[in-house]
Write a protein that holds these residues in place. Structure first.
Motif, short mmCIF file in Angstrom:
data_model
loop_
_atom_site.label_atom_id
_atom_site.label_comp_id
_atom_site.label_asym_id
_atom_site.label_seq_id
_atom_site.Cartn_x
_atom_site.Cartn_y
_atom_site.Cartn_z
N PRO A 29 41.55 50.76 37.54
CA PRO A 29 41.29 49.70 36.56
C PRO A 29 40.23 50.12 35.55
O PRO A 29 39.39 50.96 35.83
CB PRO A 29 40.78 48.54 37.41
CG PRO A 29 41.09 48.87 38.81
CD PRO A 29 41.20 50.35 38.90
N GLY A 30 40.30 49.53 34.38
CA GLY A 30 39.28 49.77 33.36
C GLY A 30 38.30 48.62 33.33
O GLY A 30 38.63 47.49 33.71
N VAL A 31 37.06 48.91 32.92
CA VAL A 31 36.02 47.89 32.80
C VAL A 31 35.40 48.00 31.42
O VAL A 31 35.03 49.08 30.99
CB VAL A 31 34.92 48.07 33.89
CG1 VAL A 31 33.75 47.10 33.64
CG2 VAL A 31 35.50 47.84 35.28
N SER A 32 35.36 46.88 30.72
CA SER A 32 34.74 46.87 29.40
C SER A 32 33.55 45.90 29.45
O SER A 32 33.72 44.71 29.69
CB SER A 32 35.77 46.43 28.37
OG SER A 32 35.16 46.16 27.14
N VAL A 48 32.39 40.32 31.06
CA VAL A 48 32.87 41.64 31.50
C VAL A 48 34.39 41.56 31.57
O VAL A 48 34.94 40.65 32.19
CB VAL A 48 32.28 42.00 32.89
CG1 VAL A 48 32.92 43.26 33.44
CG2 VAL A 48 30.77 42.17 32.81
N GLU A 49 35.04 42.50 30.91
CA GLU A 49 36.51 42.50 30.91
C GLU A 49 37.01 43.58 31.86
O GLU A 49 36.54 44.72 31.81
CB GLU A 49 37.03 42.73 29.48
CG GLU A 49 38.51 42.41 29.36
CD GLU A 49 39.08 42.78 28.00
OE1 GLU A 49 40.04 42.15 27.59
OE2 GLU A 49 38.56 43.72 27.36
N VAL A 50 37.98 43.20 32.72
CA VAL A 50 38.60 44.21 33.61
C VAL A 50 40.10 44.22 33.31
O VAL A 50 40.68 43.19 32.96
CB VAL A 50 38.35 43.89 35.10
CG1 VAL A 50 36.91 44.18 35.48
CG2 VAL A 50 38.70 42.45 35.45
N PHE A 51 40.69 45.41 33.40
CA PHE A 51 42.12 45.50 33.09
C PHE A 51 42.77 46.63 33.89
O PHE A 51 42.11 47.60 34.28
CB PHE A 51 42.35 45.70 31.59
CG PHE A 51 41.50 46.77 30.97
CD1 PHE A 51 40.24 46.47 30.47
CD2 PHE A 51 41.95 48.08 30.90
CE1 PHE A 51 39.45 47.45 29.89
CE2 PHE A 51 41.16 49.07 30.33
CZ PHE A 51 39.92 48.76 29.82
N ASP A 52 44.06 46.48 34.15
CA ASP A 52 44.81 47.50 34.88
C ASP A 52 46.26 47.47 34.42
O ASP A 52 46.90 46.42 34.47
CB ASP A 52 44.75 47.25 36.39
CG ASP A 52 45.41 48.38 37.14
OD1 ASP A 52 44.76 49.44 37.27
OD2 ASP A 52 46.57 48.23 37.57
N GLU A 91 41.61 40.50 32.54
CA GLU A 91 40.86 39.26 32.79
C GLU A 91 39.40 39.43 32.34
O GLU A 91 38.83 40.52 32.49
CB GLU A 91 40.92 38.94 34.29
CG GLU A 91 40.52 37.54 34.66
CD GLU A 91 41.58 36.48 34.36
OE1 GLU A 91 42.73 36.85 34.04
OE2 GLU A 91 41.25 35.29 34.43
N THR A 92 38.85 38.36 31.78
CA THR A 92 37.43 38.40 31.40
C THR A 92 36.64 37.55 32.38
O THR A 92 36.99 36.41 32.65
CB THR A 92 37.23 37.89 29.96
OG1 THR A 92 37.96 38.74 29.09
CG2 THR A 92 35.77 37.91 29.57
#
Ligand SMILES: [Zn+2]
Length: 472
Positions: A29-32, A48-52, A91-92
């Protein structure tokens, strides 16, 4: 039968293999999130935004690592399963940060975001990303000391404050009630000295709270006030009759320019004088948002020479057609009349930021004098400058006229400070400028006061008892 079973089995293996291939996707997953965080006394939320992009998000946990070890801040599970994965790919998370509740000590800590997906890449945990964000917890309010301020202030007037702030300050200025007027570096200073001009709007509540404020990156705020004397004022109320030819010609022309239906002249005037006026004021605020951080003006501002004042600042106007009141407005400038098509000069030196038609103001020039101070010239019949031009006090910028919402040839002159109209009378007054403005800029920078001229070590000590010597 065996053959069918074999085929089914074969298909099953193929499908499983395919699924396994897809679900063993390689990207975790990525974390922004912000690269660094500053947290002050006041709790705050951080997004904090996480995405996969592959199997979908499984869960995310957020910890802090401070002097007392690791503490859970928040966590979230996204559902889904080992076989099906999850449909949530982005998701944020709003992370609530309360330094005191989390037991953070003053200074550096870390915020750790751990996000997992439903990948089969590892047998147990799925794909995992761990992101560490340096976090500074700082509850000390920034350094702020007020040096030089204006004590006597009046409704519709202007003020100035000079103050010192600490290096960590990211926002500073003067607040007047709810309004904020930003500070600028004091000319030629490198020690954190700042200057802020501020306005007391014509409709400000009586004796508003006026403060110098300074905020650091962590959101800590220092505020300082000083003793002020607020002079109350009443502004004139006048009635204006709208003559038939004004409604017939002028209103039709202005309505046309704005795309307003002018069949009903009174209704058209009402629209121009309310929503049209509001649009023009928004435009003016936009034009005056940025200002040169330099004092371009020099001495008192000049009132149009040999002009007669036909309307004052903050005049409350009621508009009548015969006996009926049809509209009202506040007049934010001075109307100055001389001869028709009189040369109009810059009231002080500055930089032209607007030179074009501006609705009810007709042909309009706006000059930036620095430190958020602007002058506006309206109803011009000719404009001789363009945005970006540097003009000096007395330099001709155009000719007076009756363009825009004007009944006859005159200059509409207004002064704005931080986007708020102020009474030009103070800026026209040489004594006020000398005592309230020039005096502030004449004070040398902080260290210059403390510093004494260097002298060689073997030179005699200066005579510190000079007054006593004078008595002899
Ligand atoms: Zn006017």
């Amino acid at each position: 039968m065996r053959a069918i079973l074999l085929i089914v089995f074969g298909l099953f293996v193929l499908a499983g293999g395919g699924l396994a291939f897809v679900r063993c996707e390689g990207s975790p997953p990525g974390v922004s999130a912000p690269a660094t965080l500053a947290l002050g006394r006041t709790p705050r939320q951080v997004a904090v935004e996480v995405f996969d992009e592959g199997a979908g998000l499984r869960d995310v946990t957020v910890h802090v690592i401070g002097k007392d070890g690791e503490k859970l801040v928040t966590s979230r599970e996204f559902g889904g399963g080992f076989v099906s994965g999850s449909e949530i790919s982005r998701e944020t998370i709003e992370v609530p940060l309360d330094g005191k509740a989390l037991g953070l000590g003053e200074g550096e800590s870390k915020l750790v975001v751990t996000a997992r997906d439903w990948s089969w890449r590892t047998l147990t945990g799925g794909g995992t990303t761990r992101t560490e964000i340096p976090l500074v917890f700082d509850t000390r309010p920034p350094r702020l000391s007020v040096e030089n301020t204006q004590t006597y202030l009046q409704r519709g007037g202007s003020g100035v404050a000079v103050y010192q702030v600490g290096e960590d300050v990211v926002r500073d200025g003067v607040t007047v009630g709810e309004l904020f007027f930003r500070g600028h570096p004091f000319p030629g200073d490198t020690t954190g000295r700042r200057v802020a001009f501020f306005a007391l709007p014509q409709d400000v509540p009586t004796d508003p709270p006026i403060r110098v404020i300074a905020e650091d990156a962590a959101g800590n705020r220092s505020a300082a006030s000083w003793g002020t004397h607020f002079k109350e004022r009443r502004f004139p109320e006048i009635s204006i009759q709208l003559p038939p030819q004004f409604l017939q010609n002028k209103v039709a022309e202005l309505a046309d320019a704005r795309g307003i239906d002018a069949a009903d002249r009174i209704a058209a005037f009402q629209t121009i004088n309310s929503t049209g006026r509001a649009e023009d004021e928004r435009k003016i605020r936009e034009v005056t948002r940025e200002s040169v951080t330099e004092k371009l003006w020099d001495g008192a501002f000049e009132q149009l020479r040999n002009s007669k004042v036909t309307s004052h600042f903050a005049e409350k106007r009621s508009y009548f057609v015969e006996d009926e009141k049809v509209s009202q407005a506040t007049h934010y400038g001075y109307d100055l009349a001389t001869t028709a098509a009189a040369p109009i000069s810059a009231s002080n030196s500055g930089k032209v930021v607007y030179a074009d038609d501006l609705g009810i103001y007709g042909g309009c020039v706006i000059i930036d004098h620095g430190f958020d101070l602007f002058t506006l010239y309206g109803h011009l019949s000719r404009i001789d400058v363009k945005p970006g031009d540097l003009v000096s006090k007395g330099g001709v910028i155009g000719l007076s006229g009756a363009t825009g919402l004007a009944g006859g040839d005159h200059l509409h002159f207004a002064t704005l400070l931080g986007g708020v109209y102020v009474d030009p009378v103070e800026w026209w007054d040489p004594k006020w400028i000398r005592e309230k403005v020039d005096a502030v800029f004449a004070v040398p920078s902080g260290p210059a006061i403390a510093e004494t001229p260097a002298r060689p070590a073997d030179a005699p000590a200066p005579d510190v008892a000079a007054p006593a010597a004078a008595e002899r």
